[in-house]
Each structure stands twice: as C-alpha cells, then as structure tokens.
Design an enzyme around this catalytic site. Structure first.
Site, PDB file in Angstrom:
ATOM      1  N   CYS A  50       0.997  29.735  17.509  1.00  0.00           N
ATOM      2  CA  CYS A  50      -0.395  30.005  17.651  1.00  0.00           C
ATOM      3  C   CYS A  50      -1.161  29.697  16.571  1.00  0.00           C
ATOM      4  CB  CYS A  50      -0.658  31.223  18.221  1.00  0.00           C
ATOM      5  SG  CYS A  50      -2.476  31.697  18.924  1.00  0.00           S
ATOM      6  N   ASP A  52      -3.601  31.406  15.554  1.00  0.00           N
ATOM      7  CA  ASP A  52      -4.095  32.790  15.234  1.00  0.00           C
ATOM      8  C   ASP A  52      -3.833  33.171  13.730  1.00  0.00           C
ATOM      9  OD1 ASP A  52      -4.000  35.680  14.919  1.00  0.00           O
ATOM     10  OD2 ASP A  52      -4.353  36.065  17.068  1.00  0.00           O
ATOM     11  N   ARG A  54      -3.575  35.668  12.304  1.00  0.00           N
ATOM     12  CA  ARG A  54      -2.498  36.806  11.870  1.00  0.00           C
ATOM     13  C   ARG A  54      -1.054  36.171  12.019  1.00  0.00           C
ATOM     14  NH1 ARG A  54      -5.122  40.553  16.298  1.00  0.00           N
ATOM     15  NH2 ARG A  54      -4.992  38.483  17.234  1.00  0.00           N
ATOM     16  N   CYS A 109      -1.734  38.009  22.227  1.00  0.00           N
ATOM     17  CA  CYS A 109      -2.562  36.559  22.083  1.00  0.00           C
ATOM     18  C   CYS A 109      -3.973  36.515  22.757  1.00  0.00           C
ATOM     19  CB  CYS A 109      -1.552  35.530  22.468  1.00  0.00           C
ATOM     20  SG  CYS A 109      -2.027  33.894  22.144  1.00  0.00           S
TER      21      CYS A 109
HETATM   22 ZN    ZN Z   1      -2.653  33.527  19.857  1.00  0.00          ZN
END
Ligand code: ZN
Length: 214
Positions: A50, A52, A54, A109
């Site tokens: 992903c 993301d 993080r 997510c």
């Molecule tokens: Zn995600």
C-alpha cells in the site's frame, strides 16, 4: 533586506540535508556501496504494498537499496488490467527474476475502509472496486464479525489473499513456472500498531497450490 525563506523551502532543505547525511553514512560504513549499485540491481524480492506512508517497504524488512523491487498503490492491489502493476510484475519476473513476490497489506488500511463505507469519492471508487467484490464474496464471514475494526482488518486480509490470487494467475507468473523458474508468492499483513508482519500462510510456489487459496 533579506526576506525569510518560505517555510516549505526550509522543509525541503531539511530533506536535502537528511539525504546528504544518509549518503555520507552509507559511504562511511561501506565505501563501495553506491558504486556497486550503479552496475546493476539484482533484488530477490518484489514487494506489492500500500502507498500508506506508515508502511515503508524496505525499512520494515530491513533491506538496503538494491534488495527490494517495490510497487505501491492505494490498498496494495494487483489488478489484472492495470498496466503499471503489470509492467512492474513482468520486469520483476522476466528480467530481474525475483525469487519471491510479497503481497503486503496492512491493518487499518484507509483504502480498504473507503471501498466499503458507502461514500462517493470519485476516481478512487473505481480503483477500489475489486475490494467491494471481495467484500461481496465474503459477506457472510464478514457480517458475522461484530466489531467494525476487526471486520475491516479481516477484509484487509481477504484483500491480500485476493491479490495473491491475481498475481499467481497472471500469465507472466504462469509462464515463468512453466519454464521452471522458481517463484514463491506470499501474502502478508503488516500491523502499524506494533511494526510486525503477519504471514497469512497462503504461499503459492506452483500452479497446483492455487486452488487452496479458495
Ligand atoms: Zn493502506
């Protein structure tokens, strides 16, 4: 009169200074590090994860530049019509000859949550469509989970399994297996809460393993 730098420039100065420090530390601990990398890349792993912020791929698994080929998008999807993902997959399999493909989702997510919260956001709704299909296919199991966060986390896991299916059924991977090339496809979920990766144990090493994914 000197004018103060806009704060955005100061911020980027920090990044550039960070970069100089990083490169200096790398060179100090291993003088040949960068010159070796200019020759070629020979990573053993493809990471599909992903976007993301993080979930920083290399950092999580402690790999240096040159060791991990990375593809990231919203909700770690491997859609069989996506030219970006397919280009990465083909290059990783046919040219780099990676040994392992890691499909790595993460709990909490936002992309997975957005797919099923019923709100309209525009283009991303189309991108996230495969997650709604996975949600529909596993509706019975998911509806039985009372806690909303736990339900979404289970959907994060099911999404990873779905993308492992996509990768393993792709012609590039199928052809590679046919040629006798060794490739294992793994499904992992990363926990932002403790920094640990959980192996979903859905590893596929040969076409015969695919039916076990359900
Ligand atoms: Zn995600």
């Amino acid at each position: 009169m000197a004018t103060a730098k806009p704060w955005t420039d100061i911020m980027l100065d920090d990044l550039k200074a960070n970069n100089r420090g990083w490169a200096a530390r790398k060179t100090a601990s291993d003088p040949g590090f960068f010159s070796r990398l200019t020759g070629q890349q020979a990573p053993e792993y493809l990471w599909i994860g992903c976007s993301d912020s993080r979930v920083p791929a290399n950092e999580i698994v402690g790999l240096d530049p040159g060791e991990l080929f990375v593809h990231r998008n919203v909700a770690n999807l491997a859609p069989p019509q996506d030219a970006n993902y397919l280009s990465v997959l083909q290059f990783a399999v046919d040219v780099l000859k990676v040994r392992h493909i890691l499909v790595v989702g993460h709990y909490g997510c936002g992309g997975v949550a957005a797919a099923v919260d019923g709100r309209r956001r525009g283009l991303v709704d189309h991108w996230l469509h495969p997650i709604r299909e996975i949600h529909r296919a596993h509706r019975h199991e998911l509806d039985a989970i009372a806690d909303q966060r736990a339900r979404l986390n289970r959907l994060c896991e099911l999404n990873v399994v779905g993308q492992v299916k996509n990768v393993t059924s792709d012609v590039f991977v199928q052809d590679a297996w046919e040629r006798g090339q060794k490739i294992s496809v793994h499904g992992w979920v990363y926990s932002i809460a403790d920094g640990l990766v959980r192996d979903l144990n859905v590893t596929v090493e040969r076409p015969e393993d695919i039916p076990a994914l359900g």
